[in-house]
Design an enzyme around this catalytic site. Sequence first.
Site, PDB file in Angstrom:
ATOM      1  N   LYS A 209     -10.069 129.146  91.942  1.00  0.00           N
ATOM      2  CA  LYS A 209     -10.059 129.942  90.721  1.00  0.00           C
ATOM      3  C   LYS A 209     -11.505 130.297  90.417  1.00  0.00           C
ATOM      4  CE  LYS A 209      -8.397 130.146  86.057  1.00  0.00           C
ATOM      5  NZ  LYS A 209      -7.745 129.411  84.967  1.00  0.00           N
ATOM      6  N   ARG A 219      -6.586 136.043  77.623  1.00  0.00           N
ATOM      7  CA  ARG A 219      -7.063 135.261  76.476  1.00  0.00           C
ATOM      8  C   ARG A 219      -6.600 135.886  75.169  1.00  0.00           C
ATOM      9  NH1 ARG A 219     -13.051 133.961  79.059  1.00  0.00           N
ATOM     10  NH2 ARG A 219     -12.216 132.861  80.887  1.00  0.00           N
ATOM     11  N   LYS A 232     -17.059 129.580  81.807  1.00  0.00           N
ATOM     12  CA  LYS A 232     -16.394 128.513  82.561  1.00  0.00           C
ATOM     13  C   LYS A 232     -17.060 128.260  83.912  1.00  0.00           C
ATOM     14  CE  LYS A 232     -12.018 129.204  80.109  1.00  0.00           C
ATOM     15  NZ  LYS A 232     -10.535 129.217  80.187  1.00  0.00           N
ATOM     16  N   GLU A 248     -12.409 123.572  98.624  1.00  0.00           N
ATOM     17  CA  GLU A 248     -11.509 123.220  97.514  1.00  0.00           C
ATOM     18  C   GLU A 248     -10.076 123.125  98.031  1.00  0.00           C
ATOM     19  OE1 GLU A 248     -11.369 122.393  94.441  1.00  0.00           O
ATOM     20  OE2 GLU A 248     -13.293 122.888  93.512  1.00  0.00           O
ATOM     21  N   LYS A 263      -7.188 133.037  92.679  1.00  0.00           N
ATOM     22  CA  LYS A 263      -7.163 133.765  91.407  1.00  0.00           C
ATOM     23  C   LYS A 263      -8.566 134.129  90.967  1.00  0.00           C
ATOM     24  CE  LYS A 263      -5.902 132.854  86.631  1.00  0.00           C
ATOM     25  NZ  LYS A 263      -5.340 131.900  85.708  1.00  0.00           N
ATOM     26  N   SER A 289      -4.618 139.212  84.465  1.00  0.00           N
ATOM     27  CA  SER A 289      -4.460 140.158  83.357  1.00  0.00           C
ATOM     28  C   SER A 289      -5.419 141.341  83.450  1.00  0.00           C
ATOM     29  CB  SER A 289      -4.655 139.409  82.044  1.00  0.00           C
ATOM     30  OG  SER A 289      -5.941 138.799  82.003  1.00  0.00           O
TER      31      SER A 289
HETATM   32  C1  PBG Z   1      -7.132 129.109  81.971  1.00  0.00           C
HETATM   33  C2  PBG Z   1      -6.315 130.248  82.448  1.00  0.00           C
HETATM   34  C3  PBG Z   1      -6.817 131.499  82.747  1.00  0.00           C
HETATM   35  C4  PBG Z   1      -5.758 132.296  83.114  1.00  0.00           C
HETATM   36  C5  PBG Z   1      -4.604 131.512  83.089  1.00  0.00           C
HETATM   37  N1  PBG Z   1      -4.971 130.226  82.664  1.00  0.00           N
HETATM   38  C6  PBG Z   1      -8.226 131.961  82.774  1.00  0.00           C
HETATM   39  C7  PBG Z   1      -9.030 131.803  81.581  1.00  0.00           C
HETATM   40  O1  PBG Z   1      -8.601 132.078  80.456  1.00  0.00           O
HETATM   41  O2  PBG Z   1     -10.179 131.411  81.774  1.00  0.00           O
HETATM   42  C8  PBG Z   1      -5.881 133.750  83.462  1.00  0.00           C
HETATM   43  C9  PBG Z   1      -4.647 134.520  83.692  1.00  0.00           C
HETATM   44  C10 PBG Z   1      -4.857 135.984  83.641  1.00  0.00           C
HETATM   45  O3  PBG Z   1      -5.967 136.501  83.371  1.00  0.00           O
HETATM   46  O4  PBG Z   1      -3.866 136.687  83.866  1.00  0.00           O
HETATM   47  N2  PBG Z   1      -6.727 127.868  82.421  1.00  0.00           N
END
Ligand code: PBG
Length: 339
Positions: A209, A219, A232, A248, A263, A289
């Site tokens: 990730k 978010r 992050k 990983e 991802k 997203s």
């Molecule tokens: C965090 C999380 C994220 C997504 C799913 N769980 C990333 C984040 O907010 O840092 C992203 C999913 C997306 O963007 O579609 N654990």
Amino acid sequence: MTGRHQGGRSVDEITGSRRLRRMRKADWSRRLVRESALGPDDLIWPIFIMEGEDKAEPVGSMPGVERFTIDRAVQAAREAQGLGIPAVATFANIPHERKDQTGSHALDADNIINCVTAAIKAEVPGIGVITDAALDPFTDHGHDGVLRDGVIVNDETVDIIARAAVLQADAGADIIAPSDMMDGRIGAIRDALDAAGHQDVAIMSYTAKFASACYGPYREAIGTGGLLKGDKKTYYVDPGNSDEAVREAEADLDEGADMLMVKPALPYLDVCYRIKTELRVPVFAYQVSGEYAMIEAAAANGWIDGEKVMMEKLVAFKRAGCDGILTYYAPRVARLLAG
Ligand code: PBG
């Protein structure tokens, strides 16, 4: 025109009569030699869950995507099953008053994530339910783990995540998918699941990730956008690294992961390909997203044909070796494929 060209040779002489356009000449011949194809079995549908009853709320930055109350999520799961989609992945929008520094509401057996799992498994038992064990929906600072003195504390977070995973499995989750990137969390979750008698619950690791700028609309969807302090980068993988992503992946497999996920998806196709070819395990891509929003925004402006771009991008994951894709497009694609 098969005559000689300026340099003297004909195209048949240049190619030795090998003409790749022969198989591209008609729809039937293109279909016949197509190497990768997308089907409903390749799709996992991420859905957003909120508290309340009989409501669906649009997510502004993700046109076509909604947050569902539990009853509506059950309907969505039923629709997904009807379309042949194998699984849904749930993500919670938690009201602010239930968030705190350690994400303790993740350890509430009756939180909406566990309730929606139980509801879907009760009413649509044939569909797989994948739950995220990360803490970000539950922390008041938007990070995936416990924040102390500006540091995301690894081991304390792992302990909470493993306990949250057991509660999710108790509620009926089929696959635990931790999206947090803490070191050692896969092994800890496996141990905790096994100790609780959940030997059959699988783990899909968010193995690679990346510290990406493509997560913004998500978010907004879960209501953590304004909360996040800093970034992050101390726990997600640096976008420049693919050897590290493979390390990983190896570590997660050693710790007991059943499936691996990359991802975001499209910017990291090389990572999908490397993990598949080097490790030969089930690999999934999460079209996040921001990737969805970019397609939708350009399509809304009339700059691209959104549906064609959607299909082209999704088949790219199959070509890169992915076994499946988490995509907000899942129902739309499945409907399209069904004609
Ligand atoms: C965090 C999380 C994220 C997504 C799913 N769980 C990333 C984040 O907010 O840092 C992203 C999913 C997306 O963007 O579609 N654990």
